[in-house]
Enzyme design. Structure first.
Site, PDB file in Angstrom:
ATOM      1  N   ASP A  46       0.841  -1.048   0.073  1.00 17.47           N
ATOM      2  CA  ASP A  46       0.053   0.057  -0.199  1.00 17.47           C
ATOM      3  C   ASP A  46       0.847   1.232  -0.042  1.00 17.47           C
ATOM      4  O   ASP A  46       1.719   1.404   0.911  1.00 17.47           O
ATOM      5  CB  ASP A  46      -0.949  -0.169   1.408  1.00 17.47           C
ATOM      6  N   ASP A  89      -3.255   2.208  -5.708  1.00 19.23           N
ATOM      7  CA  ASP A  89      -2.011   2.362  -4.678  1.00 19.23           C
ATOM      8  C   ASP A  89      -1.777   1.032  -3.882  1.00 19.23           C
ATOM      9  O   ASP A  89      -1.300   1.027  -2.989  1.00 19.23           O
ATOM     10  CB  ASP A  89      -2.078   3.609  -4.009  1.00 19.23           C
ATOM     11  N   GLU A  90      -2.763  -0.033  -4.279  1.00 19.79           N
ATOM     12  CA  GLU A  90      -2.699  -1.116  -3.483  1.00 19.79           C
ATOM     13  C   GLU A  90      -2.728  -2.543  -4.347  1.00 19.79           C
ATOM     14  O   GLU A  90      -3.258  -2.438  -5.324  1.00 19.79           O
ATOM     15  CB  GLU A  90      -4.087  -1.306  -2.630  1.00 19.79           C
ATOM     16  N   CYS A 147     -15.314   7.895  -8.997  1.00 21.71           N
ATOM     17  CA  CYS A 147     -16.632   8.446  -8.938  1.00 21.71           C
ATOM     18  C   CYS A 147     -16.870   9.069 -10.121  1.00 21.71           C
ATOM     19  O   CYS A 147     -16.148   9.988 -10.666  1.00 21.71           O
ATOM     20  CB  CYS A 147     -16.573   9.572  -7.698  1.00 21.71           C
ATOM     21  N   CYS A 195     -17.264  13.225  -9.958  1.00 17.53           N
ATOM     22  CA  CYS A 195     -15.900  14.252  -9.604  1.00 17.53           C
ATOM     23  C   CYS A 195     -14.754  13.647  -9.825  1.00 17.53           C
ATOM     24  O   CYS A 195     -13.597  14.252  -9.787  1.00 17.53           O
ATOM     25  CB  CYS A 195     -16.070  14.808  -8.201  1.00 17.53           C
ATOM     26  N   HIS A 232     -18.810  10.183   0.636  1.00 14.23           N
ATOM     27  CA  HIS A 232     -18.741  10.688  -0.499  1.00 14.23           C
ATOM     28  C   HIS A 232     -20.007  10.664  -1.358  1.00 14.23           C
ATOM     29  O   HIS A 232     -20.350  12.005  -1.643  1.00 14.23           O
ATOM     30  CB  HIS A 232     -17.827   9.913  -1.421  1.00 14.23           C
ATOM     31  N   HIS A 264     -22.081  14.382  -2.190  1.00 15.20           N
ATOM     32  CA  HIS A 264     -22.676  14.752  -3.621  1.00 15.20           C
ATOM     33  C   HIS A 264     -24.486  14.861  -3.541  1.00 15.20           C
ATOM     34  O   HIS A 264     -24.737  15.843  -3.931  1.00 15.20           O
ATOM     35  CB  HIS A 264     -22.284  13.886  -4.592  1.00 15.20           C
TER      36      HIS A 264
HETATM   37  N1  DCP Z   1      -8.669   8.098  -1.953  1.00 10.78           N
HETATM   38  C1  DCP Z   1      -9.637   8.921  -1.994  1.00 10.78           C
HETATM   39  N2  DCP Z   1     -10.288   9.157  -1.108  1.00 10.78           N
HETATM   40  C2  DCP Z   1     -10.606   8.333   0.316  1.00 10.78           C
HETATM   41  C3  DCP Z   1      -9.450   7.429   0.550  1.00 10.78           C
HETATM   42  C4  DCP Z   1      -8.249   7.502  -0.660  1.00 10.78           C
HETATM   43  O1  DCP Z   1      -9.643   9.478  -2.858  1.00 10.78           O
HETATM   44  N3  DCP Z   1     -11.466   8.367   0.817  1.00 10.78           N
HETATM   45  C5  DCP Z   1      -7.314   7.915  -2.683  1.00 10.78           C
HETATM   46  C6  DCP Z   1      -6.355   8.907  -2.385  1.00 10.78           C
HETATM   47  C7  DCP Z   1      -5.248   8.087  -1.613  1.00 10.78           C
HETATM   48  C8  DCP Z   1      -5.532   6.890  -2.287  1.00 10.78           C
HETATM   49  O2  DCP Z   1      -6.770   6.905  -2.761  1.00 10.78           O
HETATM   50  O3  DCP Z   1      -4.070   8.786  -1.788  1.00 10.78           O
HETATM   51  C9  DCP Z   1      -5.011   5.482  -1.717  1.00 10.78           C
HETATM   52  O4  DCP Z   1      -5.733   5.189  -0.531  1.00 10.78           O
HETATM   53  P1  DCP Z   1      -5.234   5.073   1.035  1.00 10.78           P
HETATM   54  O5  DCP Z   1      -6.144   4.807   1.911  1.00 10.78           O
HETATM   55  O6  DCP Z   1      -4.199   3.901   0.561  1.00 10.78           O
HETATM   56  O7  DCP Z   1      -4.523   6.342   1.660  1.00 10.78           O
HETATM   57  P2  DCP Z   1      -2.971   7.044   1.184  1.00 10.78           P
HETATM   58  O8  DCP Z   1      -2.441   6.177   0.161  1.00 10.78           O
HETATM   59  O9  DCP Z   1      -3.280   8.453   0.574  1.00 10.78           O
HETATM   60  O10 DCP Z   1      -2.320   6.698   2.482  1.00 10.78           O
HETATM   61  P3  DCP Z   1      -2.057   5.885   3.423  1.00 10.78           P
HETATM   62  O11 DCP Z   1      -2.141   4.453   2.609  1.00 10.78           O
HETATM   63  O12 DCP Z   1      -0.328   5.961   3.651  1.00 10.78           O
HETATM   64  O13 DCP Z   1      -2.722   5.711   4.565  1.00 10.78           O
HETATM   65 MG    MG Z   2      -2.166   4.040   0.606  1.00 11.75          MG
END
Ligand code: DCP
Ligand code: MG
Length: 674
Positions: free
Chosen positions: A120, A211-212, A593, A596, A611, A615
């Site tokens: 992640d 990202d995962e 989405c 947006c 979310h 909206h």
């Molecule tokens: N994302 C989003 N809205 C959310 C949660 C996440 O648009 N409510 C998007 C932005 C994040 C990406 O998905 O950068 C990845 O989500 P993560 O939960 O893995 O969050 P991050 O990578 O930002 O932080 P971390 O994994 O370090 O907690």
């Molecule tokens: Mg992440």
């Protein structure tokens, strides 16, 4: 880089401020997604965040809806508690026997032969933005705007700023917060770079969002004679070299645990759980249930407050209660969590279980308009079904009234249909029963498809399975409704809502006995807008169980009536990978989405709901602004631009210009007040 092996993480790291005064603090019970801790929010003053979120949203429709959800949850807990109290010792003993049997069956399926890695990226969008603009380094920043932020970097998280939070609340928490607009092209580009690396370790890796990803690293570990920890370390370095981004990893014998592990040493860390039963059981013994994908706020509260389950291990200790109170599939999921079990194979493509569409419109009780909407939806649904050659026999009508109350009404036919006229004809029957009503959303869903899509070829020919289900009307009802929630995160659903009646037309009509006006959220919570069936599992695609087990447990359960009157389901929202439109928001490719472009993988259950609510609130505001008088427009709703004469003359200090050039909307302008 932080690396560790072994122990389970402690409960939410966000500090709970203890109260010493007797002043009322209504925000303390105000738990929204914004007040949940994410990685990097250790040490955040949770009460302060709660208070600010509470104060800024109080009086809004969003707030009212949150209150309804809270009331709903309390009611669920009460129901569950009273059902627990009614259990006799002998019922409990029998249920304990059932639980013990199930536990040994589950234990026999334990597979410790695989090494799974869940990776992640850290603060993904924010990190990408920082690469592109190094001046952001070290400063609190969020990606998104005043209405909604997608993520925040770790500097901002220390202030309680987090993903899915409206930007104006985030700015109140952290006044120096920098906003950067979302740019999906960039994230997709960087995501591709990371995937190039994943590919080298597992060509069949499964990416669950940009990202995962899940990687089966068993082979690479064997081939190179290296432990999972070394491969994880190497992979993280390779990702950094390729993309300039840090990530965190979890290594464990199954996917469910690997995901939990990847969050433990965030950011830029890893956690390894050895392929050893004892290690798994020790890890799970103190693991808070909320850490498990698929167990969200409502489930957590119900299990905790009604049954006293806090940790995964408690699931086993309270196995008797679990088997008494939940249906087979749910009980099995909970017990498997207690054993630290999860999927060890690669997730397979899922068959479509349902197809749906919905439309939001200005609240109206104009029946001509409503039937016209129904006709449009029927036509759309028919077109979508025809594209995929689908014929279905369960039609569900979803309605949301002016006060956000959602209800669904379903009917199951003896034959399969696909034409727009038939869909309209049966949809009208369902709609007619709900009128008069002031509605703001209508949706249609078709499920129970023909054999090639997972259904029976001839509905009148009973399989043993369907025969068993039909043994008890409640089972039919449950399987037909398979109530899932699109609302927040709850694993649990209400099985009691449906009553079945056979109409003259031969239709099996499912309806909800509750008066939805009594407890509006209940109907919303109980609405299932996902799919019917149990193929899938938790948000991390953990397989839960099949229908066979459900009916097995249902038939031997000593207090079937109890079980039927209680909760069931496994975060259907999370499994809603086939639904076209889970809310008024359409999730493109199940994560983006349509309104947006914000990306929210299906496992972001709460965030998705928030979310969607956002909206809806936004839409409401627009609708009401449009409907308001010019005077009202000028005084209440119109948000003057920073450079407009009104703005320059305005004495309001609340409006600030955001860094992305937008206008700061104070909460009372953002949300529609009553
Ligand atoms: N994302 C989003 N809205 C959310 C949660 C996440 O648009 N409510 C998007 C932005 C994040 C990406 O998905 O950068 C990845 O989500 P993560 O939960 O893995 O969050 P991050 O990578 O930002 O932080 P971390 O994994 O370090 O907690
Ligand atoms: Mg992440």
């Amino acid at each position: 880089m932080e690396t560790s092996v072994g122990e389970a993480p402690s409960n939410d790291a966000v500090s709970e401020t203890t109260t010493t005064t007797t002043k009322p603090r209504p925000w303390q019970s105000y738990h929204t997604v914004y007040t949940n801790a994410k990685a990097g929010m250790e040490g955040v003053d949770k009460e302060k965040v709660q208070r600010i979120v509470y104060e800024m949203s109080k009086g809004s429709k969003y707030f009212e809806n949150e209150e309804k959800k809270e009331a709903y949850m309390k009611q669920k807990i009460e129901t569950m508690r009273s059902q627990c109290e009614k259990l006799t010792d002998s019922q409990l003993a029998t249920c304990q026997m059932i639980a013990d049997k199930k536990i040994s069956e589950l234990e026999a399926t334990r597979d410790l032969s695989k090494i799974w890695l869940h990776v992640d990226m850290d603060a993904f969008y924010a990190s990408v933005e920082t690469i592109c603009d190094p001046s952001l380094k070290g400063k609190p920043m969020a990606v998104g705007g005043m209405s909604m932020i997608s993520t925040a970097n770790y500097e901002a998280r220390r202030f309680g700023v987090r993903a899915a939070m409206p930007g104006f609340i985030a700015r109140r928490l952290c006044p120096e917060l920098i906003f950067v607009s979302v740019d999906f092209k960039k994230y997709t580009y960087y995501s591709e770079l990371t995937r190039k690396v994943f590919q080298k370790y597992d060509p069949n890796y499964t990416a669950t969002s940009l990202d995962e990803a899940y990687l089966d690293i068993t082979k690479v570990c064997q081939e190179r004679g290296l432990p999972g920890a070394s491969i994880a370390e190497e992979l993280r370095i390779a990702v950094f070299e390729e993309a300039g981004l840090t990530c965190s990893a979890g290594v464990a014998p199954n996917r469910l645990l690997a995901k939990v592990c990847s969050d433990i040493n965030k950011p830029n860390g890893q956690f390894v759980l050895p392929n050893d039963r004892r290690a798994v059981m020790t890890f799970i013994s103190s693991l808070p249930i909320r850490k498990i994908g698929g167990i969200g706020k409502v489930t957590e509260h119900i299990l905790r407050d009604a049954i006293g389950i806090h940790t995964c291990e408690d699931m086993l200790q309270k196995g008797g209660h679990i088997c008494a109170l939940f249906s087979g599939s749910t009980a099995e999921f909970f017990l498997s969590v207690g054993l630290g079990l999860g999927r060890t194979d690669h997730p397979k493509a899922q068959l479509r279980k349902s197809i749906s569409n919905e439309r939001t419109f200005s609240a109206t009780s104009d029946e001509v308009f409503l039937y016209q909407k129904l006709a449009e939806l029927a036509e759309l649904l028919c077109a979508d079904m025809q594209k995929e050659g689908l014929h279905g026999r369960t039609l569900t009508l979803k309605l949301k009234n002016a006060s956000f109350e959602v209800k669904t009404r379903a009917l199951t036919l003896q034959k399969y249909i696909c034409s727009k006229d038939e869909i309209y004809q049966y949809g009208s029957k369902l709609l007619k029963a709900e009128l008069p009503n002031s509605l703001r959303l209508m949706g249609l869903r078709m499920s129970q498809f023909k054999e090639e899509f997972g259904g029976l070829s001839d509905p009148s020919q009973k399989t043993l399975k369907s025969f068993m289900h039909e043994d008890s009307s409640s089972k039919i009802m449950r399987d037909e409704t398979c109530l899932g929630s699109e609302n927040s995160d709850q694993v649990l659903e209400d099985e009691i809502k449906g009553v079945m009646s056979i109409c003259k037309s031969g239709l099996v009509v499912l309806s909800e006995p509750h008066d939805p006006s009594e407890s509006p959220s209940i109907s919303e919570q109980s609405s299932h807008w996902g799919f019917i069936g149990m193929e899938d599992g938790s948000p991390s695609n953990e397989k839960v169980t099949g229908l066979e087990e459900r009916s097995f447990l249902a038939t031997i359960r000593p207090c079937e009536n109890l079980a039927c009157s209680l909760m069931e389901g496994i975060d259907q929202t999370a499994r809603e990978s086939t639904s076209n439109q889970p809310e008024q928001v359409l999730w493109i490719a199940d994560y983006k989405c349509s309104l947006c472009g914000v990306e929210l993988p299906s496992c972001f259950i709460e965030e998705r709901q928030e979310h969607a609510d956002f909206h809806l609130a936004e839409k409401l505001q627009k609708e009401e602004t449009a409907g308001s008088s010019a005077e009202l427009l000028a005084t209440q709703r119109k948000i003057p631009r920073m450079d407009s004469p009104e703005r320059r003359n305005s004495k309001s200090k609340k409006q600030k210009k955001s860094s992305d050039g937008g206008v700061y909307l104070p909460i009372n302008m953002f949300f529609t007040k009553r």
